[in-house]
Motif scaffolding. Sequence first.
Motif, PDB file in Angstrom:
ATOM      1  N   ILE A 211     107.249 -19.105  21.889  1.00 14.86           N
ATOM      2  CA  ILE A 211     107.790 -19.792  20.718  1.00 14.86           C
ATOM      3  C   ILE A 211     108.647 -18.840  19.880  1.00 14.86           C
ATOM      4  N   PRO A 212     109.921 -19.162  19.678  1.00 14.04           N
ATOM      5  CA  PRO A 212     110.760 -18.316  18.807  1.00 14.04           C
ATOM      6  C   PRO A 212     110.240 -18.321  17.371  1.00 14.04           C
ATOM      7  N   ILE A 213     110.402 -17.227  16.702  1.00 12.92           N
ATOM      8  CA  ILE A 213     109.926 -17.103  15.327  1.00 12.92           C
ATOM      9  C   ILE A 213     110.725 -18.006  14.384  1.00 12.92           C
ATOM     10  N   THR A 214     111.889 -18.461  14.824  1.00 12.11           N
ATOM     11  CA  THR A 214     112.724 -19.340  14.006  1.00 12.11           C
ATOM     12  C   THR A 214     112.394 -20.819  14.194  1.00 12.11           C
ATOM     13  N   SER A 215     111.380 -21.121  14.999  1.00 18.40           N
ATOM     14  CA  SER A 215     111.029 -22.515  15.291  1.00 18.40           C
ATOM     15  C   SER A 215     110.576 -23.253  14.040  1.00 18.40           C
ATOM     16  N   THR A 216     110.903 -24.536  13.996  1.00 23.57           N
ATOM     17  CA  THR A 216     110.446 -25.428  12.933  1.00 23.57           C
ATOM     18  C   THR A 216     109.986 -26.733  13.574  1.00 23.57           C
ATOM     19  N   PRO A 217     109.277 -27.585  12.819  1.00 26.26           N
ATOM     20  CA  PRO A 217     108.898 -28.886  13.374  1.00 26.26           C
ATOM     21  C   PRO A 217     110.095 -29.750  13.750  1.00 26.26           C
ATOM     22  N   GLU A 218     111.257 -29.453  13.190  1.00 25.29           N
ATOM     23  CA  GLU A 218     112.465 -30.208  13.529  1.00 25.29           C
ATOM     24  C   GLU A 218     113.117 -29.713  14.816  1.00 25.29           C
ATOM     25  N   SER A 219     112.825 -28.484  15.223  1.00 29.72           N
ATOM     26  CA  SER A 219     113.489 -27.917  16.400  1.00 29.72           C
ATOM     27  C   SER A 219     112.572 -27.755  17.602  1.00 29.72           C
ATOM     28  N   LEU A 220     111.258 -27.819  17.394  1.00 30.75           N
ATOM     29  CA  LEU A 220     110.321 -27.509  18.470  1.00 30.75           C
ATOM     30  C   LEU A 220     109.226 -28.563  18.595  1.00 30.75           C
ATOM     31  N   VAL A 221     108.920 -28.910  19.837  1.00 31.66           N
ATOM     32  CA  VAL A 221     107.762 -29.742  20.182  1.00 31.66           C
ATOM     33  C   VAL A 221     106.961 -28.958  21.218  1.00 31.66           C
ATOM     34  N   ILE A 222     105.653 -28.992  21.115  1.00 35.02           N
ATOM     35  CA  ILE A 222     104.789 -28.356  22.108  1.00 35.02           C
ATOM     36  C   ILE A 222     104.196 -29.442  23.004  1.00 35.02           C
ATOM     37  N   ALA A 223     104.182 -29.195  24.313  1.00 38.88           N
ATOM     38  CA  ALA A 223     103.525 -30.100  25.259  1.00 38.88           C
ATOM     39  C   ALA A 223     102.399 -29.340  25.951  1.00 38.88           C
ATOM     40  N   TYR A 224     101.171 -29.836  25.783  1.00 33.75           N
ATOM     41  CA  TYR A 224     100.031 -29.242  26.491  1.00 33.75           C
ATOM     42  C   TYR A 224      99.841 -29.982  27.805  1.00 33.75           C
ATOM     43  N   GLU A 225     100.009 -29.247  28.895  1.00 36.01           N
ATOM     44  CA  GLU A 225      99.822 -29.824  30.225  1.00 36.01           C
ATOM     45  C   GLU A 225      98.861 -28.954  31.026  1.00 36.01           C
ATOM     46  N   PRO A 226      97.606 -29.353  31.123  1.00 34.18           N
ATOM     47  CA  PRO A 226      96.715 -28.613  32.019  1.00 34.18           C
ATOM     48  C   PRO A 226      97.292 -28.681  33.426  1.00 34.18           C
ATOM     49  N   VAL A 227      97.625 -27.539  33.984  1.00 35.22           N
ATOM     50  CA  VAL A 227      98.365 -27.492  35.249  1.00 35.22           C
ATOM     51  C   VAL A 227      97.649 -28.265  36.342  1.00 35.22           C
ATOM     52  N   TRP A 228      96.333 -28.184  36.355  1.00 33.05           N
ATOM     53  CA  TRP A 228      95.562 -28.828  37.407  1.00 33.05           C
ATOM     54  C   TRP A 228      95.535 -30.353  37.291  1.00 33.05           C
ATOM     55  N   ALA A 229      96.020 -30.896  36.173  1.00 32.13           N
ATOM     56  CA  ALA A 229      96.022 -32.347  35.984  1.00 32.13           C
ATOM     57  C   ALA A 229      97.378 -32.976  36.290  1.00 32.13           C
TER      58      ALA A 229
END
Length: 264
Positions: free
Chosen positions: A159-177
Amino acid sequence: MDRPLRPGRRPLVAGNWKMHGLRKELVEVEKICAEAAAGGADGAEIVLCLPATLLGAAAPICAGAGVGLGGQHCHNEPSGPFTGDISAEMLKDAGASYVILGHSERRTGHHEGDESVRDKANGAFRAGLRAIVCVGETRAEREAGDALPVVASQLAGSIPITSTPESLVIAYEPVWAIGTGLTPTLSDIAGMHRFIRERIDAHLPGMGHGMRILYGGSVKPGNAAELMGVSNVDGALVGGASLSARDFMGIAGVYRHFCDAGPA
């Protein structure tokens, strides 16, 4: 199930077509856009992350329906001697507003590390794209009790230190799923999404509350309601089911029934 509260976080349902889709499959894009325009996903933001070859043709179809477009990868540089690569500026020019970065299939198959993902996210920001940065553990890492440290390390490094809620979304993907039909328990998902929000706030003070965190990994119409109802789950990153307008909008349509959406 209680309606999940997401003050200030508009739910996002993003489809990842991966390496699927010829021009004839644009009919599915047309169906998705028609249903979205008719209110088939009231309250949720809809984005289709298509192969780069389809973005230009899909852009006019999506524009009138309020459906966003995204790429699935980008180079960190705006241009240069990088045969076979595509820049964030090129994606933007083709009509994209999002790009997926750090998907496990890229991390594994193309050996992309956290630093590379962070550099590409900076490139996306430079071009005016929102980055969907993926994190997640393998089955071996989960069984060894290392899921939280692995995800924490990926977040800190990607995650870049310049990230904001307007520029970044996180997706959690358990690889095994991913693509296996397997999913973690709802309790495991809730715990991981809470942990991710806490780590975002530690890495980017004050940003955690507003950052959208998606769940990905065998999301289907049949399990979407319970998955999207989990605390701190702000939407879904959908793989195989996004290739079918019926299935994808069946997932997105969950938000017609429960949603406490605010601005993205």
